[in-house]
Design an enzyme around this catalytic site. Structure first.
Site, PDB file in Angstrom:
ATOM      1  N   GLN A   1       2.818   9.889   1.256  1.00  0.00           N
ATOM      2  CA  GLN A   1       4.169   9.318   1.330  1.00  0.00           C
ATOM      3  C   GLN A   1       5.057   9.733   0.160  1.00  0.00           C
ATOM      4  O   GLN A   1       6.275   9.548   0.230  1.00  0.00           O
ATOM      5  CB  GLN A   1       4.094   7.785   1.391  1.00  0.00           C
ATOM      6  CG  GLN A   1       3.468   7.256   2.660  1.00  0.00           C
ATOM      7  CD  GLN A   1       3.342   5.754   2.596  1.00  0.00           C
ATOM      8  OE1 GLN A   1       2.361   5.228   2.093  1.00  0.00           O
ATOM      9  NE2 GLN A   1       4.336   5.047   3.088  1.00  0.00           N
TER      10      GLN A   1
ATOM     11  N   HIS B   1      -4.309   1.522   7.770  1.00  0.00           N
ATOM     12  CA  HIS B   1      -2.942   2.056   7.811  1.00  0.00           C
ATOM     13  C   HIS B   1      -2.792   3.203   6.804  1.00  0.00           C
ATOM     14  O   HIS B   1      -2.273   4.282   7.140  1.00  0.00           O
ATOM     15  CB  HIS B   1      -1.956   0.916   7.493  1.00  0.00           C
ATOM     16  CG  HIS B   1      -0.526   1.322   7.388  1.00  0.00           C
ATOM     17  ND1 HIS B   1       0.440   0.894   8.289  1.00  0.00           N
ATOM     18  CD2 HIS B   1       0.132   2.104   6.485  1.00  0.00           C
ATOM     19  CE1 HIS B   1       1.611   1.413   7.938  1.00  0.00           C
ATOM     20  NE2 HIS B   1       1.451   2.146   6.850  1.00  0.00           N
ATOM     21  N   GLU B   2      -3.277   2.977   5.566  1.00  0.00           N
ATOM     22  CA  GLU B   2      -3.111   3.998   4.522  1.00  0.00           C
ATOM     23  C   GLU B   2      -3.994   5.217   4.789  1.00  0.00           C
ATOM     24  O   GLU B   2      -3.584   6.349   4.520  1.00  0.00           O
ATOM     25  CB  GLU B   2      -3.418   3.407   3.139  1.00  0.00           C
ATOM     26  CG  GLU B   2      -2.544   2.232   2.725  1.00  0.00           C
ATOM     27  CD  GLU B   2      -1.057   2.481   2.848  1.00  0.00           C
ATOM     28  OE1 GLU B   2      -0.608   3.639   2.732  1.00  0.00           O
ATOM     29  OE2 GLU B   2      -0.325   1.505   3.097  1.00  0.00           O
TER      30      GLU B   2
ATOM     31  N   GLY C   1       0.827  -1.196   0.000  1.00  0.00           N
ATOM     32  CA  GLY C   1       0.000   0.000   0.000  1.00  0.00           C
ATOM     33  C   GLY C   1       0.866   1.251   0.000  1.00  0.00           C
ATOM     34  O   GLY C   1       1.999   1.222   0.496  1.00  0.00           O
TER      35      GLY C   1
ATOM     36  N   HIS D   1      -2.299   7.568   7.013  1.00  0.00           N
ATOM     37  CA  HIS D   1      -1.315   8.424   6.331  1.00  0.00           C
ATOM     38  C   HIS D   1      -1.980   9.719   5.831  1.00  0.00           C
ATOM     39  O   HIS D   1      -1.395  10.799   5.899  1.00  0.00           O
ATOM     40  CB  HIS D   1      -0.711   7.702   5.125  1.00  0.00           C
ATOM     41  CG  HIS D   1       0.449   6.803   5.462  1.00  0.00           C
ATOM     42  ND1 HIS D   1       1.590   7.262   6.091  1.00  0.00           N
ATOM     43  CD2 HIS D   1       0.662   5.487   5.217  1.00  0.00           C
ATOM     44  CE1 HIS D   1       2.443   6.241   6.226  1.00  0.00           C
ATOM     45  NE2 HIS D   1       1.905   5.150   5.721  1.00  0.00           N
TER      46      HIS D   1
ATOM     47  N   CYS E   1       5.923  -0.286   7.048  1.00  0.00           N
ATOM     48  CA  CYS E   1       5.549   0.882   6.238  1.00  0.00           C
ATOM     49  C   CYS E   1       6.731   1.249   5.345  1.00  0.00           C
ATOM     50  O   CYS E   1       7.877   1.247   5.812  1.00  0.00           O
ATOM     51  CB  CYS E   1       5.208   2.044   7.163  1.00  0.00           C
ATOM     52  SG  CYS E   1       4.765   3.555   6.301  1.00  0.00           S
ATOM     53  N   LEU E   2       6.442   1.564   4.085  1.00  0.00           N
ATOM     54  CA  LEU E   2       7.527   1.950   3.158  1.00  0.00           C
ATOM     55  C   LEU E   2       8.236   3.222   3.627  1.00  0.00           C
ATOM     56  O   LEU E   2       9.379   3.462   3.249  1.00  0.00           O
ATOM     57  CB  LEU E   2       6.975   2.144   1.742  1.00  0.00           C
ATOM     58  CG  LEU E   2       6.481   0.875   1.035  1.00  0.00           C
ATOM     59  CD1 LEU E   2       5.876   1.221  -0.323  1.00  0.00           C
ATOM     60  CD2 LEU E   2       7.607  -0.140   0.881  1.00  0.00           C
TER      61      LEU E   2
HETATM   62 NI    NI Z   1       2.691   3.236   5.581  1.00  0.00          NI
END
Ligand code: NI
Length: 169
Positions: free
Chosen positions: A51, A134-135, A46, A138, A92-93
């Site tokens: 991000q 989670h997304e 995701g 963000h 998380c990226l």
């Molecule tokens: Ni993330």
């Protein structure tokens, strides 16, 4: 298409609250394509526009093994969350190499526009429900490490800053 640089925690831009998208135009469609390419390249499941430093309400996801089932949520809105919650390990990226437990609702129902600007209703449980929550965090400027204790969060912050310094040198 192009790969986009992913912001890394504790970049303060990750705490920006995203704005709704007024129209799914070619600019947004290009952003969607680039975000998907970036997510696949980074082997993530995701990615939120936040991000990549674009503060609009847009998420791309793909939880399939085959990596060929992209899901695009534009202006997502949670309509329902299950009372049941579960503690699961998340990553998380934007916080590479860090995994820790976060409690999320087991299931969610969300409405959002798709990549063509059509309304869609998504019912999710398991990994997809976790990923959506989670997304969507963000988009509110919230990174998953903010659910952890201040002690853990500070350790992660220090580790990230050190890794970023070393990558620059
Ligand atoms: Ni993330």
């Amino acid at each position: 298409m192009a790969l986009l640089p992913i912001l890394c925690y504790p970049d303060p831009k990750l705490h920006t609250v995203a704005k709704p998208i007024a129209a799914v135009d070619t600019g947004i469609q290009t952003l969607v394509a680039n975000m998907l390419e970036t997510m696949y390249e980074a082997k993530g499941i995701g990615l939120a526009a936040t991000q990549v430093g674009v503060h609009v309400r847009l998420i791309v996801m793909d939880i399939s093994e085959s990596r060929d089932a992209p899901l695009v949520l534009i202006n997502p809105k949670l309509n329902w969350v299950s009372p049941e919650t579960h503690l699961n390990e998340e990553g998380c990226l934007s916080v590479p190499g860090v995994y820790d437990g976060v409690t999320r609702h087991d299931a969610v129902k969300v409405e959002a526009l798709d990549g063509q600007g059509r309304m869609q209703w998504v019912e999710a449980d398991g990994l997809l429900a976790m990923c959506i929550q989670h997304e969507m965090d963000h988009l509110q400027g919230k990174v998953f490490v903010e659910y952890l204790s201040p002690l853990k969060r500070n350790r992660i912050k220090t580790k990230m800053l050190k890794a970023q310094r070393e990558a620059r040198d």
